[in-house]
Design a protein around this motif. Structure first.
Motif, mmCIF file in Angstrom:
data_model
loop_
_atom_site.group_PDB
_atom_site.id
_atom_site.type_symbol
_atom_site.label_atom_id
_atom_site.label_comp_id
_atom_site.label_asym_id
_atom_site.label_seq_id
_atom_site.Cartn_x
_atom_site.Cartn_y
_atom_site.Cartn_z
ATOM 1 N N GLY A 1 0.809 -1.210 0.000
ATOM 2 C CA GLY A 1 0.000 0.000 0.000
ATOM 3 C C GLY A 1 0.838 1.254 0.000
ATOM 4 N N TYR A 2 0.224 2.333 -0.526
ATOM 5 C CA TYR A 2 0.822 3.670 -0.528
ATOM 6 C C TYR A 2 -0.101 4.605 0.243
ATOM 7 C CZ TYR A 2 3.566 1.755 -4.394
ATOM 8 O OH TYR A 2 4.389 0.980 -5.168
ATOM 9 N N PHE A 3 0.491 5.524 0.993
ATOM 10 C CA PHE A 3 -0.269 6.424 1.848
ATOM 11 C C PHE A 3 0.346 7.819 1.771
ATOM 12 C CE2 PHE A 3 -0.267 2.127 3.356
ATOM 13 C CZ PHE A 3 -1.585 1.854 3.671
ATOM 14 N N THR A 4 -0.508 8.835 1.836
ATOM 15 C CA THR A 4 -0.010 10.204 1.833
ATOM 16 C C THR A 4 -0.984 11.099 2.583
ATOM 17 O OG1 THR A 4 0.909 11.972 0.419
ATOM 18 C CG2 THR A 4 -1.095 10.865 -0.363
ATOM 19 N N TYR A 5 -0.752 12.395 2.572
ATOM 20 C CA TYR A 5 -1.668 13.366 3.173
ATOM 21 C C TYR A 5 -1.425 14.698 2.475
ATOM 22 C CZ TYR A 5 2.073 15.691 5.803
ATOM 23 O OH TYR A 5 3.189 16.396 6.144
ATOM 24 N N ALA A 6 -2.237 15.679 2.784
ATOM 25 C CA ALA A 6 -2.125 16.992 2.123
ATOM 26 C C ALA A 6 -1.016 17.808 2.779
ATOM 27 C CB ALA A 6 -3.463 17.725 2.201
ATOM 28 N N SER B 1 8.928 20.949 7.499
ATOM 29 C CA SER B 1 10.250 20.399 7.213
ATOM 30 C C SER B 1 10.104 18.990 6.656
ATOM 31 C CB SER B 1 11.097 20.355 8.486
ATOM 32 O OG SER B 1 10.669 19.292 9.332
ATOM 33 N N HIS B 2 11.174 18.483 6.064
ATOM 34 C CA HIS B 2 11.145 17.120 5.544
ATOM 35 C C HIS B 2 10.963 16.100 6.669
ATOM 36 C CE1 HIS B 2 15.264 17.985 6.703
ATOM 37 N NE2 HIS B 2 15.540 16.704 6.735
ATOM 38 N N VAL B 3 11.486 16.407 7.850
ATOM 39 C CA VAL B 3 11.338 15.499 8.985
ATOM 40 C C VAL B 3 9.877 15.429 9.421
ATOM 41 C CG1 VAL B 3 11.940 15.138 11.412
ATOM 42 C CG2 VAL B 3 13.702 15.811 9.765
ATOM 43 N N ARG B 4 9.226 16.584 9.491
ATOM 44 C CA ARG B 4 7.814 16.585 9.886
ATOM 45 C C ARG B 4 6.956 15.881 8.850
ATOM 46 N NH1 ARG B 4 4.985 22.007 12.153
ATOM 47 N NH2 ARG B 4 7.138 22.203 12.896
ATOM 48 N N VAL B 5 7.222 16.105 7.577
ATOM 49 C CA VAL B 5 6.477 15.414 6.514
ATOM 50 C C VAL B 5 6.621 13.903 6.674
ATOM 51 C CG1 VAL B 5 6.427 14.958 4.022
ATOM 52 C CG2 VAL B 5 6.571 17.311 4.848
ATOM 53 N N GLN B 6 7.835 13.460 6.942
ATOM 54 C CA GLN B 6 8.095 12.033 7.083
ATOM 55 C C GLN B 6 7.286 11.423 8.226
ATOM 56 O OE1 GLN B 6 12.188 10.705 6.514
ATOM 57 N NE2 GLN B 6 12.123 9.694 8.509
ATOM 58 N N TYR B 7 7.269 12.084 9.381
ATOM 59 C CA TYR B 7 6.509 11.557 10.513
ATOM 60 C C TYR B 7 5.000 11.653 10.267
ATOM 61 C CZ TYR B 7 10.444 10.730 13.646
ATOM 62 O OH TYR B 7 11.574 10.211 14.234
ATOM 63 N N ARG B 8 4.562 12.728 9.641
ATOM 64 C CA ARG B 8 3.128 12.881 9.413
ATOM 65 C C ARG B 8 2.588 11.863 8.411
ATOM 66 N NH1 ARG B 8 0.580 18.614 8.568
ATOM 67 N NH2 ARG B 8 -1.268 17.319 8.877
ATOM 68 N N MET B 9 3.450 11.357 7.541
ATOM 69 C CA MET B 9 3.010 10.298 6.632
ATOM 70 C C MET B 9 2.479 9.100 7.415
ATOM 71 S SD MET B 9 3.122 11.084 3.485
ATOM 72 C CE MET B 9 3.731 12.491 2.536
ATOM 73 N N VAL B 10 3.090 8.839 8.561
ATOM 74 C CA VAL B 10 2.602 7.774 9.441
ATOM 75 C C VAL B 10 1.410 8.262 10.251
ATOM 76 C CG1 VAL B 10 3.197 6.228 11.337
ATOM 77 C CG2 VAL B 10 4.909 6.762 9.592
ATOM 78 N N ASP C 1 -5.121 4.806 10.910
ATOM 79 C CA ASP C 1 -6.266 3.905 10.777
ATOM 80 C C ASP C 1 -6.140 3.027 9.533
ATOM 81 O OD1 ASP C 1 -7.368 4.945 13.083
ATOM 82 O OD2 ASP C 1 -8.673 6.357 12.038
ATOM 83 N N ALA C 2 -5.749 3.636 8.411
ATOM 84 C CA ALA C 2 -5.603 2.866 7.174
ATOM 85 C C ALA C 2 -4.461 1.866 7.284
ATOM 86 C CB ALA C 2 -5.380 3.817 6.003
ATOM 87 N N LEU C 3 -3.368 2.261 7.927
ATOM 88 C CA LEU C 3 -2.248 1.348 8.119
ATOM 89 C C LEU C 3 -2.640 0.176 9.009
ATOM 90 C CD1 LEU C 3 0.573 3.989 8.573
ATOM 91 C CD2 LEU C 3 0.579 2.192 6.829
ATOM 92 N N ALA C 4 -3.377 0.457 10.066
ATOM 93 C CA ALA C 4 -3.816 -0.618 10.965
ATOM 94 C C ALA C 4 -4.656 -1.651 10.220
ATOM 95 C CB ALA C 4 -4.597 -0.031 12.140
#
Length: 267
Positions: free
Chosen positions: A188-193, A200-209, A214-217
Motif C-alpha cells: 500500500g501507498y499512503f499520503t496526506y495533504a 520540514s522534511h522530517v515533519r512530513v516524514q513523521y506525518r506520513m505515518v 487507521d488505514a495502516l492498521a
C-alpha cells in the motif's frame, strides 16, 4: 494478531506513540529497542562518504547543522504535541517484554522473537535485517518506508521526492522486508495533504505515518490474516537515495515558496 515493534530507543514517536497505537489493535508481544553505539553511527557516516564522496558529504553535514539550529526546535514542539495527542487517543504503552540491543541482528533478537511468537513485526530501524531475523514472524516483518517504492528506496524518500519536484510521489510505502533494500512486496501507498512550504522534511516524514494510522492498521490486519495481496510494481523505475543535502533543501524550499498562491493586497 501478535505483534512486535522494533525501533530506536531514543525515538519517542515510535517507542511511545506507535507502540501504544500497535497495542490498540493487536496483542503487542514485545519491544526490541535499538541503542546504537558511537562506532555504528560513525560507520554509517563512512558508508555515506563512500557513496557520495567528500564534497557531497559536506553538503550532508551542512544540512544536519542547518536542521539542528534552524528547524529542530519547531519540530520538537510539534512532536511533543503529537505525542500528547497519541497518548490521549491510545493511552500509555502496556507493560510488555523489552529487549535492548545495539544490533537489530544480534542473536538475542532471534531468541526474543521466537519467544514472542509474533505474526507481524513492525521494523522502524535504520539497520538492515538479516534473513534469520525477518523470517521469524509468521507473516514477516513490515516497514512503513518514508518514500514511494521502488522510485524512492533507501533513506529519506519523502525529502528526495520533494527535492526532485516529484510531488505525486511524496508518500509512505508499506512493504514486507526481503533481502534487498526496500525491494520487498508492496502492500500500500499512503499520503496526506502536506504543506511543503511550511513543513520540514522530517515533519512530513513523521506525518506520513501519523495521518494514516487507521488505514495502516487495517492493512496490517489484512496482511496478518493473509487476505492482502501485494501491488504490481513491475517495470517502474527504481532509485536508491541517501541523506538530505543542504543545497537541495534550499532549492526545494525556494521552489515550494514560488508555488504559493499570491496574496491579494488588502483594499
Amino acid at each position: 494478531m501478535r505483534t512486535v515493534l522494533m525501533c530506536h530507543a531514543e525515538d519517542a514517536f515510535d517507542r511511545q506513540g506507535l507502540a501504544a497505537w500497535l497495542a490498540s489493535f493487536s496483542d503487542l508481544a514485545g519491544l526490541v529497542l535499538i541503542e546504537e553505539t558511537g562506532e555504528q553511527k560513525q560507520a554509517r557516516v563512512r558508508r555515506e562518504l563512500k557513496r557520495v564522496g567528500p564534497w557531497r558529504l559536506l553538503d550532508v553535514l551542512a544540512m544536519r547543522f542547518y536542521y539542528r539550529f534552524r528547524l529542530a526546535a519547531a519540530d520538537h514542539a510539534w512532536m511533543d504535541a503529537s505525542l500528547a495527542a497519541l497518548r490521549s487517543r491510545f493511552g500509555d504503552v502496556p507493560a510488555v517484554p523489552e529487549l535492548r540491543v545495539s544490533s537489530a541482528n544480534a542473536p538475542e533478537v532471534a531468541t526474543f522473537l521466537a519467544a514472542c511468537q509474533p505474526d507481524i513485526m513492525i521494523a522502524r530501524s535504520k539497520q538492515l535485517l538479516s534473513k534469520r531475523i525477518y523470517r521469524i514472524p509468521r507473516q514477516g516483518c513490515l516497514v512503513m518506508h518514508p518514500g514511494i517504492c521502488p522510485e524512492y528506496r533507501n533513506a529519506h524518500g519523502c525529502f528526495w521526492a520533494l527535492a526532485e519536484r516529484d510531488l505525486d510521489n511524496v508518500g509512505l510505502t508499506l512493504l514486507r522486508i526481503d533481502a534487498g533494500v526496500d525491494t520487498g512486496p508492496v502492500y500500500g501507498y499512503f499520503t496526506y495533504a502536506f504543506d511543503e512550504a511550511s513543513e520540514s522534511h522530517v515533519r512530513v516524514q513523521y506525518r506520513m505515518v501519523l495521518e494514516n494510522l487507521d488505514a495502516l492498521a487495517q492493512r496490517i490486519r489484512d496482511i496478518a490474516a493473509g487476505t492482502a495481496r501485494p501491488l504490481d510494481t513491475t517495470g517502474r523505475p527504481s532509485g536508491v537515495w541517501g541523506q538530505p543535502w543542504l543545497s537541495r533543501y534550499l532549492r526545494w524550499k525556494r521552489a515550494a515558496l514560488a508555488r504559493q498562491p499570491a496574496v491579494a493586497p488588502a483594499e
